[in-house]
Design an enzyme around this catalytic site. Structure first.
Site, short mmCIF file in Angstrom:
data_model
loop_
_atom_site.label_atom_id
_atom_site.label_comp_id
_atom_site.label_asym_id
_atom_site.label_seq_id
_atom_site.Cartn_x
_atom_site.Cartn_y
_atom_site.Cartn_z
N ARG A 120 54.47 95.30 -0.63
CA ARG A 120 55.46 94.86 -1.62
C ARG A 120 55.65 95.93 -2.70
NH1 ARG A 120 54.31 89.13 -4.28
NH2 ARG A 120 52.76 90.29 -5.45
N LYS A 221 58.47 93.53 -8.33
CA LYS A 221 57.74 93.43 -9.59
C LYS A 221 58.04 94.67 -10.43
CE LYS A 221 53.94 90.26 -8.52
NZ LYS A 221 54.40 89.21 -9.41
N GLU A 257 63.30 80.40 -9.65
CA GLU A 257 61.85 80.42 -9.89
C GLU A 257 61.59 80.53 -11.38
OE1 GLU A 257 59.69 83.90 -8.65
OE2 GLU A 257 61.51 85.06 -8.41
C1 LIG Z 1 54.30 87.83 -8.93
C2 LIG Z 1 55.42 86.87 -8.94
C3 LIG Z 1 55.41 85.70 -8.18
C4 LIG Z 1 54.23 85.26 -7.38
O1 LIG Z 1 53.86 86.17 -6.40
P1 LIG Z 1 52.37 86.12 -5.82
O2 LIG Z 1 52.33 87.23 -4.83
O3 LIG Z 1 52.19 84.80 -5.21
O4 LIG Z 1 51.47 86.34 -6.98
C5 LIG Z 1 56.54 84.89 -8.20
N1 LIG Z 1 57.61 85.22 -8.94
C6 LIG Z 1 57.65 86.33 -9.70
C7 LIG Z 1 58.87 86.63 -10.47
C8 LIG Z 1 56.56 87.18 -9.73
O5 LIG Z 1 56.59 88.28 -10.48
#
Ligand SMILES: *Cc1c(COP(=O)(O)O)cnc(C)c1O
Length: 374
Positions: A120, A221, A257
């Site tokens: 990722r 991210k 989300e």
């Molecule tokens: C990190 C994150 C998540 C959750 O991802 P995980 O890999 O399960 O920790 C969901 N939404 C956003 C916007 C994130 O930055």
């Protein structure tokens, strides 16, 4: 015509939403005190929250114009020296990952699906015109940082060691361009629960601000994604909600989300879960993917599709998922001033128990998700 009018309306409503919500707070003082790494003996496992308690060392590697990564190995935790003209602090070439190392019931320290984080982060690097950290180097860095700080990994049941890989454009630029040099870091901090209050969560649907747009960077991210939603998040917290939920920016009618966690709805008496599809506006959470796999194993059908806000609000149950929040049942969601309650949390609790069972070593790791570091 319709579109421009509707966007003008949206702009007015955003103007009206920008109000002063920043009230300072103790978190800043707490962070200012955390400049030095802590010795493991100074830690009190029972008082951990999600604040920063930096472990004593971190992993570091750099990449120059030749595109080759050079590892500096594990170095003491401490301030970085960067130029005021560093790309990351002027133009935002900055991406991060979030993962956890867990202590199992047998006392060993394991990482949860770290290869997924490596891939990722590499996709995020490509989106941000940065040289991806090779998967081998990413895993070497994460394992080295965790191994060096294993004494900061709390006992099973008391929390976990949060691991933060970071890639920054640290080379200098004046005009907007990719940095000539990059830094990859992995630092760690022991943590326990993310939300101060115990679950279930109280959330509010944000109607003025958007988190992500199609074709943008919301699916990665990217550091710059996380501060624009703070205004909505801080307003939500001021109003005694745990967090805000964002809608799709084009129609404002689908759930996407929260600022850092994915969302699930449970329907048909627990026989079905629905979660919005990942893409440029919904981040592909590794917890989300793990819960989808665990749900299918339990015979629950899973639909990844756009989730209309009204359908979401009338679901039997709802929960959030993420590395930091793990699985958190939602007790109520407020939308357009009305609170909708969810009266069940049994699916969330059962999926959370399966996940914790695997991460703690209590249940067999049939899917091969754990990677030992110690
Ligand atoms: C990190 C994150 C998540 C959750 O991802 P995980 O890999 O399960 O920790 C969901 N939404 C956003 C916007 C994130 O930055």
């Amino acid at each position: 015509m319709w579109r421009s009018e509707s966007l003008a309306w949206r702009d007015r409503s955003i103007e009206a939403s920008i109000e002063h919500v920043w009230q300072g707070g103790t978190a800043h003082k707490e962070r200012a005190m955390a400049r030095q790494g802590k010795e493991a003996e100074e830690l009190d496992w029972d008082s951990l929250g999600f604040g920063l308690t930096p472990a004593g060392s971190m992993f570091k590697a750099t990449c120059g114009e030749d595109g080759e990564w050079r590892s500096e190995g594990v170095v003491p935790w401490g301030a970085l020296q960067v130029s005021p003209a560093a790309q990351a602090i002027n133009y935002g070439q900055a991406i991060f990952e979030g993962m956890k190392a867990f202590r199992t019931v047998s006392g060993s320290v394991v990482l949860f699906r770290p290869g997924e984080n490596a891939r990722r982060m590499a996709r995020g690097a490509q989106r941000m015109s940065m040289p991806p950290v090779p998967e081998g180097l990413f895993l070497e860095g994460v394992k080295a940082a965790v191994k060096a700080n294993a004494d900061h990994c709390p006992p099973e049941g008391k929390g976990s060691l949060y691991v933060r890989p970071l890639q920054l454009g640290t080379g200098e630029v004046l005009g907007v361009a990719p940095a000539p040099e990059y830094t990859f870091l992995v630092y760690c901090s022991p943590v326990s629960g993310y939300f101060k209050q115990a679950s279930p969560l109280e959330l509010v649907v944000e109607e003025a601000f958007s988190r992500a747009a199609p074709g943008g960077t919301g699916g990665h991210k990217v550091a710059g994604n996380y501060s624009p939603p703070l205004l909505a998040q801080m307003r939500a917290r001021r109003d005694n909600y745990n967090d805000a939920i964002f809608l799709d920016c084009c129609t404002g009618s689908y759930i996407e989300e929260a600022n850092s966690c994915n969302i699930f709805a449970v329907q048909e008496g627990g026989a079905k879960v629905v979660t919005p599809p990942v893409g440029s506006t919904v981040l592909p959470g590794i917890t989300r993917d793990s819960l989808i796999q665990l749900a299918k194993k339990q015979g629950i059908s899973v639909e990844e599709r756009p989730l209309p806000v009204h359908e979401f609000l009338t679901s039997l149950e709802a929960f959030t998922s993420g590395t930091a929040v793990q699985v958190s049942p939602i007790g109520g969601v407020t939308y357009q001033g009305a609170r909708h309650a969810f009266h069940s949390s049994s699916t969330a609790l059962s999926l959370a128990a399966s996940l914790r069972g695997i991460q703690s070593g209590r249940e067999p790791d049939e899917l091969g998700w754990l990677v030992p570091v110690h």
